[in-house]
Design a protein around this motif. Structure first.
Motif, short mmCIF file in Angstrom:
data_model
loop_
_atom_site.label_atom_id
_atom_site.label_comp_id
_atom_site.label_asym_id
_atom_site.label_seq_id
_atom_site.Cartn_x
_atom_site.Cartn_y
_atom_site.Cartn_z
N GLY A 1 -2.92 18.04 2.37
CA GLY A 1 -3.23 16.73 1.63
C GLY A 1 -1.90 16.49 0.79
N PHE A 2 -2.03 15.51 -0.14
CA PHE A 2 -1.09 15.09 -1.13
C PHE A 2 -1.16 15.59 -2.42
N ASN A 3 0.01 15.65 -2.99
CA ASN A 3 -0.28 16.31 -4.49
C ASN A 3 0.61 15.65 -5.30
N THR A 4 0.14 15.12 -6.27
CA THR A 4 1.01 14.00 -7.32
C THR A 4 1.92 15.09 -7.99
N ASN A 45 2.13 5.40 -5.91
CA ASN A 45 1.18 4.39 -6.47
C ASN A 45 0.14 3.99 -5.29
N THR A 46 0.40 3.82 -4.24
CA THR A 46 -0.48 3.07 -3.09
C THR A 46 -1.40 4.16 -2.86
N PHE A 47 -0.84 5.49 -2.65
CA PHE A 47 -1.92 6.67 -2.42
C PHE A 47 -2.63 7.14 -3.50
N MET A 48 -1.81 7.44 -4.37
CA MET A 48 -2.34 8.31 -5.60
C MET A 48 -3.08 7.83 -6.77
N TRP A 49 -2.96 6.45 -7.02
CA TRP A 49 -3.29 5.52 -7.97
C TRP A 49 -4.96 5.56 -7.83
N PHE A 50 -5.90 5.92 -8.71
CA PHE A 50 -7.30 5.91 -8.30
C PHE A 50 -7.82 4.91 -9.34
N ALA A 51 -8.06 3.93 -9.02
CA ALA A 51 -8.63 2.91 -10.11
C ALA A 51 -10.08 3.15 -10.53
N PRO A 57 -9.33 4.68 -14.86
CA PRO A 57 -8.10 4.71 -13.81
C PRO A 57 -6.93 5.70 -14.21
N ARG A 58 -6.69 6.44 -13.26
CA ARG A 58 -5.74 7.35 -13.55
C ARG A 58 -5.00 7.78 -12.08
N TYR A 59 -3.86 8.73 -12.14
CA TYR A 59 -3.57 9.28 -10.71
C TYR A 59 -4.21 10.41 -10.20
N VAL A 60 -4.49 10.52 -9.05
CA VAL A 60 -5.38 11.78 -8.48
C VAL A 60 -4.30 12.94 -8.42
N ASP A 61 -5.08 14.01 -8.82
CA ASP A 61 -4.40 15.29 -8.70
C ASP A 61 -3.81 15.65 -7.09
N TRP A 62 -4.86 15.40 -6.34
CA TRP A 62 -4.66 15.66 -4.83
C TRP A 62 -5.72 15.12 -3.97
N ILE A 63 -5.29 14.80 -2.61
CA ILE A 63 -6.29 14.28 -1.65
C ILE A 63 -6.34 15.27 -0.71
N LYS A 68 -10.70 13.28 0.41
CA LYS A 68 -11.57 13.18 -1.13
C LYS A 68 -10.59 13.44 -2.24
N ARG A 69 -10.69 12.62 -3.15
CA ARG A 69 -9.64 12.53 -4.20
C ARG A 69 -10.10 13.48 -5.52
#
Length: 79
Positions: A1-4, A45-51, A57-63, A68-69
């Motif tokens: 996954g992605f990690n902020t 911001n496109t992938f990690m911002w979780f409105a 609203p905040r950045y997600v820690d990982w997907i 799942k965020r």
């Protein structure tokens, strides 16, 4: 996954590289690193911002691999 967390470090490294290039007069390289940092910021911001995150609203820690965020562990503003 992605990690902020790691993406934020990479973003800062690109900004630092651009600044170092500017200091030594390598404006072409500085522009390149600044451009890469901007592209990374847009992607973060496109992938990690979780409105709609629980708690606001905040950045997600990982997907994770299933999409799942998780947004309860690291707040990017802490760093």
């Amino acid at each position: 996954g992605f990690n902020t967390y790691y993406q934020a470090f990479l973003y800062q490294a690109l900004i630092d590289l651009a600044e170092m290039c500017e200091i030594i007069g390598e404006t072409k390289d500085a522009t390149l690193w600044q451009s890469q940092a901007k592209r990374l910021a847009v992607n973060i911001n496109t992938f990690m911002w979780f409105a709609d995150a629980p708690g606001g609203p905040r950045y997600v820690d990982w997907i994770d691999k299933s999409g799942k965020r998780a947004s309860y562990f690291i707040d990017i503003a802490q760093y």
